[in-house]
Scaffold this motif. Structure first.
Motif, PDB file in Angstrom:
ATOM      1  N   LEU A  33       0.833  -1.203   0.000  1.00 50.18           N
ATOM      2  CA  LEU A  33       0.000   0.000   0.000  1.00 50.18           C
ATOM      3  C   LEU A  33       0.870   1.256   0.000  1.00 50.18           C
ATOM      4  CD1 LEU A  33      -2.725   1.463   0.265  1.00 50.18           C
ATOM      5  CD2 LEU A  33      -2.537   1.144   2.740  1.00 50.18           C
ATOM      6  N   VAL A  34       1.822   1.336   0.919  1.00 52.52           N
ATOM      7  CA  VAL A  34       2.682   2.518   1.017  1.00 52.52           C
ATOM      8  C   VAL A  34       3.505   2.683  -0.259  1.00 52.52           C
ATOM      9  CG1 VAL A  34       4.663   3.507   2.245  1.00 52.52           C
ATOM     10  CG2 VAL A  34       2.753   2.533   3.534  1.00 52.52           C
ATOM     11  N   GLU A  35       4.076   1.595  -0.739  1.00 54.36           N
ATOM     12  CA  GLU A  35       4.884   1.650  -1.958  1.00 54.36           C
ATOM     13  C   GLU A  35       4.074   2.170  -3.145  1.00 54.36           C
ATOM     14  OE1 GLU A  35       6.191  -1.905  -4.638  1.00 54.36           O
ATOM     15  OE2 GLU A  35       7.566  -1.749  -2.935  1.00 54.36           O
ATOM     16  N   THR A  36       2.883   1.661  -3.324  1.00 54.67           N
ATOM     17  CA  THR A  36       2.049   2.066  -4.463  1.00 54.67           C
ATOM     18  C   THR A  36       1.613   3.521  -4.349  1.00 54.67           C
ATOM     19  OG1 THR A  36       1.272  -0.199  -4.752  1.00 54.67           O
ATOM     20  CG2 THR A  36      -0.063   1.531  -5.746  1.00 54.67           C
ATOM     21  N   ILE A  37       1.200   3.937  -3.165  1.00 50.27           N
ATOM     22  CA  ILE A  37       0.746   5.319  -2.993  1.00 50.27           C
ATOM     23  C   ILE A  37       1.907   6.290  -3.170  1.00 50.27           C
ATOM     24  CG2 ILE A  37      -0.242   6.977  -1.349  1.00 50.27           C
ATOM     25  CD1 ILE A  37      -2.267   4.988  -2.639  1.00 50.27           C
ATOM     26  N   LEU A  38       3.072   5.982  -2.621  1.00 51.39           N
ATOM     27  CA  LEU A  38       4.212   6.890  -2.796  1.00 51.39           C
ATOM     28  C   LEU A  38       4.667   6.948  -4.247  1.00 51.39           C
ATOM     29  CD1 LEU A  38       6.408   6.253   0.383  1.00 51.39           C
ATOM     30  CD2 LEU A  38       4.716   8.046  -0.022  1.00 51.39           C
ATOM     31  N   ASN A  39       4.649   5.830  -4.948  1.00 54.91           N
ATOM     32  CA  ASN A  39       5.092   5.806  -6.343  1.00 54.91           C
ATOM     33  C   ASN A  39       4.078   6.429  -7.303  1.00 54.91           C
ATOM     34  OD1 ASN A  39       7.696   4.714  -6.391  1.00 54.91           O
ATOM     35  ND2 ASN A  39       6.932   2.625  -6.309  1.00 54.91           N
ATOM     36  N   TYR A  40       2.791   6.166  -7.104  1.00 51.13           N
ATOM     37  CA  TYR A  40       1.793   6.513  -8.113  1.00 51.13           C
ATOM     38  C   TYR A  40       0.688   7.441  -7.642  1.00 51.13           C
ATOM     39  CZ  TYR A  40       4.015   2.428 -10.142  1.00 51.13           C
ATOM     40  OH  TYR A  40       4.941   1.536 -10.614  1.00 51.13           O
ATOM     41  N   GLY A  41       0.557   7.623  -6.342  1.00 51.44           N
ATOM     42  CA  GLY A  41      -0.524   8.450  -5.818  1.00 51.44           C
ATOM     43  C   GLY A  41      -0.229   9.935  -5.948  1.00 51.44           C
ATOM     44  N   SER A  42      -1.258  10.734  -5.747  1.00 56.60           N
ATOM     45  CA  SER A  42      -1.099  12.188  -5.755  1.00 56.60           C
ATOM     46  C   SER A  42      -0.648  12.654  -4.374  1.00 56.60           C
ATOM     47  CB  SER A  42      -2.437  12.850  -6.100  1.00 56.60           C
ATOM     48  OG  SER A  42      -3.370  12.643  -5.045  1.00 56.60           O
ATOM     49  N   LEU A  43      -0.310  13.909  -4.269  1.00 48.35           N
ATOM     50  CA  LEU A  43       0.066  14.470  -2.980  1.00 48.35           C
ATOM     51  C   LEU A  43      -1.081  14.340  -1.988  1.00 48.35           C
ATOM     52  CD1 LEU A  43       2.118  15.915  -1.242  1.00 48.35           C
ATOM     53  CD2 LEU A  43       1.331  18.084  -2.205  1.00 48.35           C
ATOM     54  N   GLU A  44      -2.304  14.535  -2.448  1.00 47.03           N
ATOM     55  CA  GLU A  44      -3.477  14.387  -1.573  1.00 47.03           C
ATOM     56  C   GLU A  44      -3.621  12.946  -1.080  1.00 47.03           C
ATOM     57  OE1 GLU A  44      -5.262  16.878  -0.278  1.00 47.03           O
ATOM     58  OE2 GLU A  44      -3.817  18.124  -1.353  1.00 47.03           O
ATOM     59  N   ASP A  45      -3.341  11.983  -1.948  1.00 38.02           N
ATOM     60  CA  ASP A  45      -3.394  10.572  -1.541  1.00 38.02           C
ATOM     61  C   ASP A  45      -2.366  10.294  -0.445  1.00 38.02           C
ATOM     62  OD1 ASP A  45      -5.308  10.105  -3.531  1.00 38.02           O
ATOM     63  OD2 ASP A  45      -3.797   9.439  -4.981  1.00 38.02           O
ATOM     64  N   PHE A  62       8.044   2.188   5.329  1.00 38.04           N
ATOM     65  CA  PHE A  62       8.951   2.633   4.263  1.00 38.04           C
ATOM     66  C   PHE A  62      10.377   2.138   4.505  1.00 38.04           C
ATOM     67  CE2 PHE A  62      11.977   5.776   2.626  1.00 38.04           C
ATOM     68  CZ  PHE A  62      11.626   5.810   1.291  1.00 38.04           C
ATOM     69  N   PHE A  63      10.906   2.355   5.698  1.00 36.68           N
ATOM     70  CA  PHE A  63      12.294   1.974   5.974  1.00 36.68           C
ATOM     71  C   PHE A  63      12.469   0.470   6.102  1.00 36.68           C
ATOM     72  CE2 PHE A  63      12.775   6.493   7.299  1.00 36.68           C
ATOM     73  CZ  PHE A  63      13.750   6.817   6.378  1.00 36.68           C
ATOM     74  N   ASN A  64      11.434  -0.257   6.471  1.00 35.78           N
ATOM     75  CA  ASN A  64      11.532  -1.712   6.522  1.00 35.78           C
ATOM     76  C   ASN A  64      11.637  -2.315   5.128  1.00 35.78           C
ATOM     77  OD1 ASN A  64      11.578  -1.911   9.276  1.00 35.78           O
ATOM     78  ND2 ASN A  64       9.399  -2.305   9.473  1.00 35.78           N
ATOM     79  N   ALA A  65      11.269  -1.562   4.108  1.00 36.02           N
ATOM     80  CA  ALA A  65      11.361  -2.037   2.728  1.00 36.02           C
ATOM     81  C   ALA A  65      12.816  -2.197   2.292  1.00 36.02           C
ATOM     82  CB  ALA A  65      10.636  -1.079   1.784  1.00 36.02           C
ATOM     83  N   LYS A  66      13.743  -1.518   2.965  1.00 36.58           N
ATOM     84  CA  LYS A  66      15.157  -1.629   2.612  1.00 36.58           C
ATOM     85  C   LYS A  66      15.647  -3.071   2.695  1.00 36.58           C
ATOM     86  CE  LYS A  66      17.484   2.690   3.640  1.00 36.58           C
ATOM     87  NZ  LYS A  66      18.415   3.366   4.533  1.00 36.58           N
ATOM     88  N   GLY A  67      15.071  -3.831   3.613  1.00 32.29           N
ATOM     89  CA  GLY A  67      15.496  -5.201   3.811  1.00 32.29           C
ATOM     90  C   GLY A  67      15.002  -6.163   2.745  1.00 32.29           C
ATOM     91  N   ARG A  68      14.044  -5.745   1.956  1.00 29.23           N
ATOM     92  CA  ARG A  68      13.519  -6.616   0.909  1.00 29.23           C
ATOM     93  C   ARG A  68      14.517  -6.725  -0.234  1.00 29.23           C
ATOM     94  NH1 ARG A  68       7.965  -3.916  -0.136  1.00 29.23           N
ATOM     95  NH2 ARG A  68       8.885  -3.987  -2.171  1.00 29.23           N
ATOM     96  N   LYS A  69      14.496  -7.869  -0.888  1.00 25.99           N
ATOM     97  CA  LYS A  69      15.420  -8.071  -2.013  1.00 25.99           C
ATOM     98  C   LYS A  69      15.098  -7.154  -3.173  1.00 25.99           C
ATOM     99  CE  LYS A  69      16.611 -12.823  -1.048  1.00 25.99           C
ATOM    100  NZ  LYS A  69      16.587 -14.193  -1.491  1.00 25.99           N
ATOM    101  N   LYS A  70      13.818  -6.975  -3.433  1.00 28.51           N
ATOM    102  CA  LYS A  70      13.417  -6.167  -4.581  1.00 28.51           C
ATOM    103  C   LYS A  70      12.761  -4.887  -4.090  1.00 28.51           C
ATOM    104  CE  LYS A  70      11.006  -6.464  -8.957  1.00 28.51           C
ATOM    105  NZ  LYS A  70      10.152  -7.245  -9.813  1.00 28.51           N
ATOM    106  N   LEU A  71      13.445  -3.785  -4.239  1.00 33.96           N
ATOM    107  CA  LEU A  71      12.932  -2.499  -3.824  1.00 33.96           C
ATOM    108  C   LEU A  71      12.266  -1.860  -5.036  1.00 33.96           C
ATOM    109  CD1 LEU A  71      12.918  -0.754  -1.289  1.00 33.96           C
ATOM    110  CD2 LEU A  71      14.987   0.338  -2.120  1.00 33.96           C
TER     111      LEU A  71
END
Length: 89
Positions: A33-45, A62-71
């Motif tokens: 959810l966070v990844e999609t909204i930050l990448n594709y959402g509007s500022l209001e989203d 957001f910061f826990n995503a650093k540990g994933r293999k595919k960012l």
């Protein structure tokens, strides 16, 4: 399991999750959810998601995503929000 507020938010932004089956959309992970909204959402989203889950929780996801293999964040999005969350969360 997502809260009713998050499920409503996902329904409002359903078009951003076009590749997710309809019956699975409301059960997406916070990371996705966070990844999609930050990448594709509007500022209001983004502002609305922060108001729903809180800036500290969003920063943690957001910061826990650093540990994933595919960012999957765009580099410029990742850079901006790394600075943003470091300063404000």
């Amino acid at each position: 399991m997502n809260s009713p507020e998050i499920k409503a938010f996902i329904r409002e932004n359903s078009s951003l999750f076009w590749y997710t089956p309809e019956d699975k959309k409301e059960d997406i992970s916070p990371e996705f959810l966070v990844e999609t909204i930050l990448n594709y959402g509007s500022l209001e989203d983004i502002k609305k998601l922060i108001s729903i889950i809180g800036i500290n929780e969003m920063s943690k996801v957001f910061f826990n995503a650093k540990g994933r293999k595919k960012l999957n964040y765009y580099p410029e999005i990742y850079n901006y929000f790394e600075l943003f969350f470091t300063k404000y969360a």
